[in-house]
Design an enzyme around this catalytic site. Structure first.
Site, short mmCIF file in Angstrom:
data_model
loop_
_atom_site.label_atom_id
_atom_site.label_comp_id
_atom_site.label_asym_id
_atom_site.label_seq_id
_atom_site.Cartn_x
_atom_site.Cartn_y
_atom_site.Cartn_z
N GLY A 54 1.11 -1.07 0.24
CA GLY A 54 0.14 -0.31 -0.13
C GLY A 54 0.84 1.28 -0.36
N ASP A 113 -5.12 2.48 10.96
CA ASP A 113 -6.77 2.46 10.75
C ASP A 113 -6.54 1.60 12.14
OD1 ASP A 113 -9.14 2.23 9.42
OD2 ASP A 113 -8.83 -0.33 9.07
N ASP A 169 -5.67 -0.32 -2.13
CA ASP A 169 -6.43 -0.85 -2.67
C ASP A 169 -8.27 -1.56 -2.27
OD1 ASP A 169 -5.66 -2.90 -0.66
OD2 ASP A 169 -6.28 -5.06 -1.91
N ARG A 175 -5.38 0.34 -6.94
CA ARG A 175 -3.99 1.12 -6.69
C ARG A 175 -3.25 2.55 -7.04
NH1 ARG A 175 -2.18 -2.19 -2.13
NH2 ARG A 175 -2.48 -4.43 -2.52
P1 XMP Z 1 -4.71 -1.76 10.38
O1 XMP Z 1 -5.71 -1.72 10.77
O2 XMP Z 1 -3.89 -2.74 10.78
O3 XMP Z 1 -4.98 -1.31 9.08
O4 XMP Z 1 -4.02 -0.16 10.86
C1 XMP Z 1 -3.63 -1.05 8.09
C2 XMP Z 1 -4.37 -1.82 6.80
O5 XMP Z 1 -5.46 -2.19 6.44
C3 XMP Z 1 -5.37 -1.93 5.53
N1 XMP Z 1 -6.82 -0.45 5.34
C4 XMP Z 1 -7.27 0.15 4.18
N2 XMP Z 1 -6.95 -0.35 2.71
N3 XMP Z 1 -8.74 1.02 2.29
C5 XMP Z 1 -7.93 0.27 1.95
O6 XMP Z 1 -7.95 0.27 1.16
C6 XMP Z 1 -9.11 1.70 3.87
O7 XMP Z 1 -10.36 2.33 3.58
C7 XMP Z 1 -8.75 0.65 4.91
N4 XMP Z 1 -8.05 0.78 5.66
C8 XMP Z 1 -7.29 -0.15 6.66
C9 XMP Z 1 -4.39 -1.12 4.47
O8 XMP Z 1 -3.96 -2.07 4.21
C10 XMP Z 1 -3.23 -0.72 5.44
O9 XMP Z 1 -2.20 -1.10 5.78
#
Ligand code: XMP
Length: 196
Positions: A54, A113, A169, A175
């Site tokens: 990402g 996130d 993605d 992407r």
């Molecule tokens: P965490 O929850 O571990 O999340 O902090 C990090 C990873 O979760 C994915 N992620 C997203 N991917 N749109 C995306 O395409 C979103 O809105 C989203 N929210 C979380 C992402 O891979 C990130 O590195």
């Protein structure tokens, strides 16, 4: 320039409900972020570590704006579970290649996130005894946080919407969009366009 990724049938942009952050807004914000990072790291030898996949586009644009000595490495992480919900389970698919002992590390990801991914990767890097570890994310979704972790550098703080583009993605697609958008429900299925 002609492109087949426009709003026409089958084009990626036709799958979007709205554009949340434009390419121009990204360009302007990255210039500010790069200036901040340069100022904070002047005279230091930085190792930038991107989290695959990402961070790819954010990192490559940011790198070109940084005029300080630095090295670049990547780590790989994949989370299991539903397509748009990050579970706590994470598999490390690539470990550090560079020696970061005694170095200042800037860990770069696309989005903060729940915080599971960055916490896990930060711990993994800490085992290599760097001098410091800072976090830089393109997007921050604070409403979704489950782990108490904050980034030192944030591109944009966004609401709790599932976004794609600029490296992010949905099922490995979108992407390559040069901006950040929200997918239509007809693409993600009802209830999936937002999280939480
Ligand atoms: P965490 O929850 O571990 O999340 O902090 C990090 C990873 O979760 C994915 N992620 C997203 N991917 N749109 C995306 O395409 C979103 O809105 C989203 N929210 C979380 C992402 O891979 C990130 O590195």
């Amino acid at each position: 320039m002609k492109t087949n990724s426009g709003g026409g049938p089958g084009g990626m942009e036709g799958d979007l409900a709205e554009i949340l952050i434009t390419a121009e807004e990204i360009r302007r914000r990255l210039a500010e972020l790069a200036a901040e990072i340069e100022r904070d790291h002047e005279g230091r030898d930085l190792t930038i570590v991107g989290i695959l996949t990402g961070s790819l586009i954010f990192l490559s644009d940011l790198l070109r704006l940084l005029r300080i000595p630095l090295r670049v490495d990547f780590v790989g992480a994949a989370s299991y579970g539903a397509a748009i919900e990050s579970s706590g389970e994470l598999t490390v698919t690539k470990t550090l290649g560079l020696d970061v002992r005694g170095r200042d590390v800037l860990l770069v990801d696309d989005i903060l996130d729940t915080g599971h991914t960055l916490q896990r990767i930060r711990r993994m890097i800490a085992r290599h005894d760097p001098r410091s570890i800072e976090l830089c994310v393109f997007l921050d979704k604070p409403e979704r946080r489950r782990i108490p972790i904050e980034a030192d550098y944030v591109g944009f703080t966004i609401p709790d919407r599932f976004v794609v583009g600029y490296g992010l993605d949905y099922a490995e697609r979108y992407r390559n969009l040069p901006f950040v958008g929200v997918l239509k429900e007809s693409v993600t299925g009802p209830g999936n366009a937002t999280q939480g």
